[in-house]
Structure formats: structure tokens, C-alpha cells
Design a protein around this motif. Sequence first.
Motif, PDB file in Angstrom:
ATOM      1  N   ALA B 204      39.044  46.925  50.559  1.00  0.00           N
ATOM      2  CA  ALA B 204      39.866  46.363  50.656  1.00  0.00           C
ATOM      3  C   ALA B 204      40.872  46.067  49.572  1.00  0.00           C
ATOM      4  N   VAL B 205      40.354  46.447  48.170  1.00  0.00           N
ATOM      5  CA  VAL B 205      40.631  45.408  46.932  1.00  0.00           C
ATOM      6  C   VAL B 205      41.484  47.293  46.259  1.00  0.00           C
ATOM      7  N   GLY B 206      40.560  48.108  46.800  1.00  0.00           N
ATOM      8  CA  GLY B 206      41.312  49.583  46.348  1.00  0.00           C
ATOM      9  C   GLY B 206      41.027  50.186  44.869  1.00  0.00           C
ATOM     10  N   ALA B 207      40.740  50.985  44.459  1.00  0.00           N
ATOM     11  CA  ALA B 207      39.839  51.479  42.857  1.00  0.00           C
ATOM     12  C   ALA B 207      40.660  51.456  41.983  1.00  0.00           C
ATOM     13  N   VAL B 208      41.552  50.632  41.884  1.00  0.00           N
ATOM     14  CA  VAL B 208      42.718  50.246  40.563  1.00  0.00           C
ATOM     15  C   VAL B 208      42.219  49.455  40.688  1.00  0.00           C
ATOM     16  N   LEU B 209      41.691  48.553  41.655  1.00  0.00           N
ATOM     17  CA  LEU B 209      42.180  46.787  41.085  1.00  0.00           C
ATOM     18  C   LEU B 209      40.782  46.569  41.257  1.00  0.00           C
ATOM     19  N   VAL B 210      40.197  46.859  41.819  1.00  0.00           N
ATOM     20  CA  VAL B 210      38.921  46.293  42.479  1.00  0.00           C
ATOM     21  C   VAL B 210      38.024  46.011  40.971  1.00  0.00           C
ATOM     22  N   THR B 211      38.030  46.326  39.668  1.00  0.00           N
ATOM     23  CA  THR B 211      37.858  45.914  38.417  1.00  0.00           C
ATOM     24  C   THR B 211      37.919  44.257  38.275  1.00  0.00           C
ATOM     25  N   ALA B 212      39.497  44.070  38.721  1.00  0.00           N
ATOM     26  CA  ALA B 212      39.383  42.228  38.391  1.00  0.00           C
ATOM     27  C   ALA B 212      38.714  41.318  39.585  1.00  0.00           C
ATOM     28  N   LEU B 213      38.215  41.856  40.721  1.00  0.00           N
ATOM     29  CA  LEU B 213      37.177  41.482  41.495  1.00  0.00           C
ATOM     30  C   LEU B 213      36.033  40.628  40.795  1.00  0.00           C
ATOM     31  N   VAL B 214      35.819  41.187  39.865  1.00  0.00           N
ATOM     32  CA  VAL B 214      34.510  41.660  38.992  1.00  0.00           C
ATOM     33  C   VAL B 214      34.440  41.082  37.307  1.00  0.00           C
ATOM     34  N   VAL B 215      36.344  40.210  37.085  1.00  0.00           N
ATOM     35  CA  VAL B 215      36.250  39.752  36.104  1.00  0.00           C
ATOM     36  C   VAL B 215      36.821  38.802  36.154  1.00  0.00           C
ATOM     37  N   ILE B 216      37.987  38.686  37.183  1.00  0.00           N
ATOM     38  CA  ILE B 216      38.677  37.934  36.637  1.00  0.00           C
ATOM     39  C   ILE B 216      38.029  35.710  36.657  1.00  0.00           C
ATOM     40  N   PRO B 217      37.589  36.147  38.641  1.00  0.00           N
ATOM     41  CA  PRO B 217      36.954  35.007  39.165  1.00  0.00           C
ATOM     42  C   PRO B 217      35.825  34.686  37.869  1.00  0.00           C
ATOM     43  N   LEU B 256      51.900  45.219  53.333  1.00  0.00           N
ATOM     44  CA  LEU B 256      51.930  44.540  52.618  1.00  0.00           C
ATOM     45  C   LEU B 256      49.595  45.463  52.094  1.00  0.00           C
ATOM     46  N   ALA B 257      50.342  46.077  51.014  1.00  0.00           N
ATOM     47  CA  ALA B 257      48.587  46.458  50.245  1.00  0.00           C
ATOM     48  C   ALA B 257      47.239  45.175  50.177  1.00  0.00           C
ATOM     49  N   THR B 258      46.469  45.269  50.627  1.00  0.00           N
ATOM     50  CA  THR B 258      45.371  43.508  49.971  1.00  0.00           C
ATOM     51  C   THR B 258      45.041  43.914  48.852  1.00  0.00           C
ATOM     52  N   GLY B 259      44.910  45.271  48.109  1.00  0.00           N
ATOM     53  CA  GLY B 259      44.300  44.626  47.014  1.00  0.00           C
ATOM     54  C   GLY B 259      45.641  43.785  45.974  1.00  0.00           C
ATOM     55  N   PRO B 260      46.249  44.044  45.366  1.00  0.00           N
ATOM     56  CA  PRO B 260      47.235  43.598  45.214  1.00  0.00           C
ATOM     57  C   PRO B 260      47.010  41.920  45.043  1.00  0.00           C
ATOM     58  N   LEU B 261      47.161  41.773  46.247  1.00  0.00           N
ATOM     59  CA  LEU B 261      47.367  40.191  46.992  1.00  0.00           C
ATOM     60  C   LEU B 261      46.132  39.405  46.397  1.00  0.00           C
ATOM     61  N   VAL B 262      44.880  40.227  46.700  1.00  0.00           N
ATOM     62  CA  VAL B 262      43.074  39.763  46.095  1.00  0.00           C
ATOM     63  C   VAL B 262      43.524  38.833  44.936  1.00  0.00           C
ATOM     64  N   VAL B 263      44.093  40.055  44.151  1.00  0.00           N
ATOM     65  CA  VAL B 263      44.082  39.954  41.816  1.00  0.00           C
ATOM     66  C   VAL B 263      45.030  38.939  41.759  1.00  0.00           C
ATOM     67  N   LEU B 264      46.037  39.091  42.513  1.00  0.00           N
ATOM     68  CA  LEU B 264      47.250  38.129  42.657  1.00  0.00           C
ATOM     69  C   LEU B 264      46.878  36.838  42.452  1.00  0.00           C
ATOM     70  N   SER B 265      46.146  36.129  44.322  1.00  0.00           N
ATOM     71  CA  SER B 265      44.887  34.831  43.956  1.00  0.00           C
ATOM     72  C   SER B 265      44.558  35.156  42.855  1.00  0.00           C
ATOM     73  N   ALA B 266      43.831  35.798  42.497  1.00  0.00           N
ATOM     74  CA  ALA B 266      42.345  35.580  41.308  1.00  0.00           C
ATOM     75  C   ALA B 266      43.198  34.815  40.682  1.00  0.00           C
ATOM     76  N   ALA B 267      44.177  35.670  39.907  1.00  0.00           N
ATOM     77  CA  ALA B 267      44.690  35.475  38.803  1.00  0.00           C
ATOM     78  C   ALA B 267      45.419  33.939  38.897  1.00  0.00           C
ATOM     79  N   THR B 268      46.102  33.525  39.885  1.00  0.00           N
ATOM     80  CA  THR B 268      46.154  31.811  39.883  1.00  0.00           C
ATOM     81  C   THR B 268      45.425  31.292  39.619  1.00  0.00           C
ATOM     82  N   ILE B 269      44.133  31.805  40.819  1.00  0.00           N
ATOM     83  CA  ILE B 269      42.926  30.255  40.314  1.00  0.00           C
ATOM     84  C   ILE B 269      42.538  30.708  39.013  1.00  0.00           C
ATOM     85  N   PHE B 270      43.078  31.660  38.429  1.00  0.00           N
ATOM     86  CA  PHE B 270      42.553  31.498  36.795  1.00  0.00           C
ATOM     87  C   PHE B 270      43.342  30.309  35.919  1.00  0.00           C
ATOM     88  N   ALA B 271      45.168  30.940  35.855  1.00  0.00           N
ATOM     89  CA  ALA B 271      45.969  30.406  35.707  1.00  0.00           C
ATOM     90  C   ALA B 271      45.822  28.507  35.766  1.00  0.00           C
TER      91      ALA B 271
END
Lengths: 261, 285
Positions: B204-217, B256-271
Motif C-alpha cells: 500500500a505505501v511502498g518501499a520509499v515511504l513505508v518508514t513513515a508508517l513506523v515513525v510518524i504515528p 493517485l499513488a497510495t503511499g504519499p497520501l498515507v504519509v501526508l495523512s500521518a503528517a497531518t495528524i502529527f502537525a
Amino acid sequence: MGSAPHAAAPLLEFHDLTVAYGGKPVLWNVDLTIAEPCLFGVIGPNGAGKSSLLKAALGLVPIVAGSVRFLGLPLDQVRGRIGYVPQRETVDWDFPVNVMDVVLMGTYGRLGWFRRPGRQDRDFARECLDRVGLADLAGRQIGRLSGGQQQRVFLARALAQRAEIYLLDEPMAGVDVRSQEQIFRVLAELEAGGSLVVVVHHDLRTAAEWFDRVALVDRRLVAAGPTAAVLTPENLRRTYAGQLDVLDEIGRAVAARGRTP
Amino acid sequence: MTAPWLSAMTAPNTLVAAGGVAAVGFAAGVVGSLALLRKRPLVGDAAAHATLAGVAGGFLATGRRDLPTLLAGAFVAALAALGVLVLIRRFTRTRDDAATGIVIGVSFGLGIALVSGLPRWGLAGSGGLEQFLLGHAAAITGRDAAVLAGVSLAAVLVVAAAVKEITLVAFDAAFAAAGGWPVDWIDALVAALVAAMVVAGLPAVGAVLVTALVVIPPVAARLWTDRVAAMLMLAGLFGLVAAVVGTLVSATRPGLATGPLVVLSAATIFAVSLVVVPRRRQEGS
């Protein structure tokens, strides 16, 4: 040696202990026996290897040569009977746990894998907190404590280990006078209860009044025994002066050791 | 008449994919919190960048390209990368961050070379592996979603069983080691859990961005609470929300690729957390 341990085995025994990090020696040939329960101070200058002595005893740093025995037994058979207070700076005090959480960690060794602390463990942890005068701070986040309070939390955690031998690494460093007195009172109670309490300590002035016996350490054992007999001007001079010469000598010896198979 | 974007979001296959990705988001938040508490947030990064080579390797070794096979290859590659990291740390004087940089660069380069090279060398059926770069939730089938949910559930159960031991090591490794706990093995367990969740996040998120899923939340969750258990739950919840929002939004437009949208959603929660949580709390005093 080699016979079964008996009741009179010394509580803690370092036999020709040498410790080195990456080829750099920090302790050289320490031979030290503590036979009876007492308040024992390990004294010496900065970088003298005092902490390394405790860490080597607990298997936290590799031993190059020699051995350590507790009650005549190797470490792995006695871990549950040893309490440990690491230096306060070694942990992140912003960690999301409260005072009670930290003290409960002292019960984990007895609980073993996967079992959670129960009501009895909580009651006991509360008792330990009470002994160090922090009973009313049980729910506080550990980052919101003073340095002295943090140190007393660590002491309470060691008490929760229900040990017979306590090893404390600089418990008085950066601690206010009130906390120092409270910590010392608890240590004296432990000793009165028949425990051995070994304290790494840097303050010579308080060492003389607090400890029954001391060891002077400066990368090697300079002297050990009853406090009054050991803390002589001559011994102190040998401990706190001439560090460079000793360093060179040990460095050459370890280098030579590394070359021979 | 419903709007086209709404019907795209609520299409059965979209919802099934979102369900699987939601489970991954939750477990990734929980597992990532443990890595963050152990001060090793970049373990996931090293694992993630190696997964692409593993996807290609899984295909090469078996000739199959169903999701479980490819993810198994990715998991092996992720563990291998973490193993190399441990070896570099143990046998050289390379700093931790430098060693991580080396592993990330080399393994990612290998992965890119393989997924872009295989089709050009005329290997039948090797096209399209590069969708694991940025993630493509629409390709997730019902069976895939079940596999992802199963992996996530297993990871959460392991954490639930061993959270006491893992927390002890994360807070005070020296005290744990003095008490006889196998610190290295507990660290390895956390690293393996992170690797598993990074791999599960791959489709769903892809190799480049999946790190964000284990860091940002986890970082966002830490702002809200001073207790480990609450942090794990909250990080899981944030990860779940980010994963679901990203998956549903990416379904509204074909490109629309899923990965960037997942990361942006997580970043919004953080912000939002940064703004909403009182500063006094954030400073921990």
C-alpha cells in the motif's frame, strides 16, 4: 578452590580481574575479597575504572582475564540475589513511564518472562517507595522529578529486587544533601539487615564517615580494608597522583598480551 | 446519484483493501513505538529500502508473483539488511548513522537495478514490480488483505505478550542485562517486528515511504501521553487512520499513488498534535 561453595564463601570476590575496552585497559589485575556484610566504598579519581569494576561483576563489560564470584558462585547462578543501581545519566528520563512503573521493574527478575506484576508486587513496590520517601510521587512522570528524587527511584527499584548484595554506581552524584542523607540511611538499613552494599563513590570527604570498608582504585587496586586504615595520605597520594605513568605501563602490558597467542 | 469519487471510495474492493491496510497501519504504529522508545527509529528505514531487492529476489527464486511470495522475499531481504547492519556495527568502527546510510543506499540501489532491469532483460512476467516503490493499494485483493491483516494481528499479539520485557530493555538496557535478560535477543525481536510491519506496509505505501508508517504515528502519540501502553494504543490508532484515509483518497483518481497520501495523512495528524497538545506537556515539565 574448585570445591563446592560453603556457607563461609565470601560475599564478593574479584580474582585477578582485568577489564579492557577495545584493547584499552581500564582495570588491571584487581584482587579483592569482601567476606562479610558491610557498607563498602569504591573510591578513586575520574576514569579510574570504578564503574567498570561493578559492570564487570555484572557481566556488562567483557572480562579480559580473571574472575568474579558472588557467594562463591558464578554470576549466572546468583543474579536474582543481586540488586543494581546504574548511573542516573545512563537512562532517558523523558521515557514515558511513571515512578511506580520504574520501581516495578525491580520485580521483573522474579516474575520471569511474560508474567505481569500483580497486586502483591505493587504493594511491595509501594513499600520500597515509602522507604526512600517517595510514596506520594508514585504516579508522577519520571522526567518531572529532581535529580535526587530520580536517584531515589533507582534505589527503590533495587530494593524491589529483594537482593542480598547491592551494587550502586555513583548514587550520590548530582544529588542534593537531603536525598544523599536519605539514600545513605536506606543503605545503612540494608547493611544492618545483613546485606552487602557496594557503592562507587567519588567524594573523599563523605567516604570516611559513611563506609566501614573501602577500596582505593586507580586502574589497579591501590589498597583495601577498614576505612581508617586505608584512607591514609600515602595511599591517597598513590591513588590520585601519577596516573599517566600507570597508564603507560598498563598500556604496554596489554599490547604485549595482544601479541602473544 | 452519488458522486463518482464517493462510489470509488465505497467500492467493495476498495473497502476490502482499506481493511487490510488499516490493520497494517495499526500494527505499524504499535511496533514503531517500541523502536522509537529504544532510540532506533531508523531500523525501519534500513529494512524498508532493502525490501525492493527482496521483492525481485522472491520473484526470481520462485517465478511466482503472488503477494505472499513477493513479501516473503522482501522480509528475508529486510532481515538480511538488518543483519548486515549489526555486522558493520560489531566489526568496524563505522558510526551507527553512517552504517545505516550505507545499508540503505546499497540495498536500495540493488533493488532499483533489479526491478527496472528484469523486464528489459526480457524476463517474462517481471514487469510492474516497481509499483512496490510508491505503493498501489488498488492492486490488493481480498486474499492479500487477509494476509496483511494476519501478519498485523500476529505482530500486535507478540507485542502484547512481551511488552514488559521490551519496555524494560528500552528504558534501561544495562539494568536489564544485569538482571540476566537477553538484551540482544529482545532488540532482535523488535527489529524483526519492525521489518515485518515495513514489509506488510509495502503493497500500500511502498518501499520509499513505508518508514513513515513506523515513525510518524509513534512520534505524534508520544506528544499526547506519558505512559507506554497509552502511547502504543494511540500510535496504532493514528497509523490506522492515516492508512485508511490514504487508501480511500487514492481510490478516487486512477493515477493517485497510495503511499504519499498515507504519509501526508500521518503528517497531518502529527502537525495537528503539535498544535493541539499544550506546549507545557510537550516539554515534559
